[in-house]
Design an enzyme around this catalytic site. Structure first.
Site, PDB file in Angstrom:
ATOM      1  N   MET A   1       0.818  -1.144  -0.066  1.00  0.00           N
ATOM      2  CA  MET A   1       0.012   0.013   0.097  1.00  0.00           C
ATOM      3  C   MET A   1       0.936   1.078  -0.146  1.00  0.00           C
ATOM      4  O   MET A   1       2.109   1.142   0.057  1.00  0.00           O
ATOM      5  CB  MET A   1      -1.013  -0.050   1.377  1.00  0.00           C
ATOM      6  CG  MET A   1      -2.056  -0.963   1.261  1.00  0.00           C
ATOM      7  SD  MET A   1      -3.011  -0.822   2.538  1.00  0.00           S
ATOM      8  CE  MET A   1      -4.022  -2.323   2.257  1.00  0.00           C
ATOM      9  N   CYS A   2       0.221   2.304   0.030  1.00  0.00           N
ATOM     10  CA  CYS A   2       1.067   3.712  -0.141  1.00  0.00           C
ATOM     11  C   CYS A   2       1.349   4.090   1.301  1.00  0.00           C
ATOM     12  O   CYS A   2       1.130   3.370   2.378  1.00  0.00           O
ATOM     13  CB  CYS A   2      -0.125   4.751  -0.595  1.00  0.00           C
ATOM     14  SG  CYS A   2      -0.918   4.353  -2.046  1.00  0.00           S
ATOM     15  N   GLN A   3       2.080   5.015   1.526  1.00  0.00           N
ATOM     16  CA  GLN A   3       2.604   5.649   2.718  1.00  0.00           C
ATOM     17  C   GLN A   3       2.246   7.215   2.859  1.00  0.00           C
ATOM     18  O   GLN A   3       2.040   8.077   1.563  1.00  0.00           O
ATOM     19  CB  GLN A   3       3.984   5.530   3.021  1.00  0.00           C
ATOM     20  CG  GLN A   3       4.384   4.173   3.091  1.00  0.00           C
ATOM     21  CD  GLN A   3       5.481   3.810   4.177  1.00  0.00           C
ATOM     22  OE1 GLN A   3       5.949   4.692   4.652  1.00  0.00           O
ATOM     23  NE2 GLN A   3       5.845   2.684   4.359  1.00  0.00           N
TER      24      GLN A   3
ATOM     25  N   ASN B  33      -4.057   6.094   2.275  1.00  0.00           N
ATOM     26  CA  ASN B  33      -3.523   4.810   2.390  1.00  0.00           C
ATOM     27  C   ASN B  33      -4.148   3.555   2.569  1.00  0.00           C
ATOM     28  O   ASN B  33      -4.786   3.701   3.302  1.00  0.00           O
ATOM     29  CB  ASN B  33      -2.095   4.902   3.369  1.00  0.00           C
ATOM     30  CG  ASN B  33      -1.702   3.515   3.506  1.00  0.00           C
ATOM     31  OD1 ASN B  33      -1.754   2.590   2.877  1.00  0.00           O
ATOM     32  ND2 ASN B  33      -0.894   3.294   4.813  1.00  0.00           N
TER      33      ASN B  33
END
Length: 255
Positions: free
Chosen positions: A1-3, A108
């Site tokens: 996933m994103c941060q 996120n």
């Protein structure tokens, strides 16, 4: 996933130190290589930078690491795509106008089957679940309040909206209107508050130490919110699952 990376400060402060470490996660210490973005509030204006290149490769990211833009509210994001192609319209953070102010949002996580009807002037440009959720939040805020509410009123509404969205998956997000920074965690998010007396700090993702006592005054105060701790020698406080926090003037507010 994103941060995610966010800052809320009492006085205009640059995020160059934190962003230097954070951006290493876009190819060196992490695999969040599907684009990045950052938005800085300056009075009622917003400087908004996004790039579909990774934050390691992007010349725009290099500019920000070298040119410290000072702001009281900043939101940054490095993307690992789960929904939507790698493209400029799908890069966070996203920006919209409501009640004559800019709002900035980054997410996120991964939301399943969350496509509620959008019937006001808030509509996504890209194809991510994140932007759709942001547009829905803006729509519901506009419906819930006739004018600009106080930060505590906004917090109550945002807590209710976040709970409804989080039923569909992971919903870690940062949101700011330039007056406050809201942060919500489903899984991983933590924060630290920095105030006088300031000390030397060392990044976790890069061999860099900075003495903040040489950069800040006794009147400075700031809060940093991030997906995973950025420094080796600070005490980061994790969010509880489902927790919404709000920061004003670099201080965590009672909720």
């Amino acid at each position: 996933m994103c941060q995610l990376l966010g800052m809320n400060a009492k006085n205009p402060t640059d995020l160059a130190f934190s962003f230097t470490g954070f951006s290493q996660r876009a190819g060196k210490t992490g695999d969040h290589v599907d684009g990045w973005g950052m938005a800085f509030f300056e009075d009622h204006g917003v400087r908004h930078f996004v790039d579909h290149q990774s934050a390691i490769a992007s010349p725009i990211a290099e500019l920000i690491r070298r040119y410290p833009i000072k702001s009281t509210n900043v939101i940054a994001h490095i993307r690992k795509a789960t929904q939507g192609v790698v493209s400029l319209p799908n890069c966070h953070p996203f920006v919209r106008e409501l009640w004559g102010n800019y709002w900035v949002f980054a997410h996120n996580g991964d939301l399943k089957d969350f496509r509620p009807r959008l019937h006001s002037h808030f509509h996504p440009v890209g194809t991510t679940d994140s932007e759709h959720a942001f547009c829905w939040i803006m729509q519901e805020l506009a419906k819930s309040h006739a004018g600009v509410p106080s930060v505590p009123e906004l917090t109550l509404t945002l807590r209710e909206l976040a709970e409804r969205i989080a039923r569909h998956g992971t919903f870690n997000f940062l949101l700011s209107n330039g007056d406050a920074l809201w942060a919500h965690a489903t899984t991983h998010l933590c924060y630290v508050e920095r105030a006088y007396p300031f000390h030397s700090l060392t990044l976790s993702d890069e061999d860099l130490t900075v003495d903040f006592s040489q950069r800040n005054t006794p009147d400075d105060r700031m809060a940093i919110v991030v997906t995973a701790p950025l420094t080796q020698n600070e005490q980061w406080t994790p969010f509880a699952p489902g927790e919404l926090k709000v920061f004003v003037d670099g201080v965590l507010q009672p909720c």
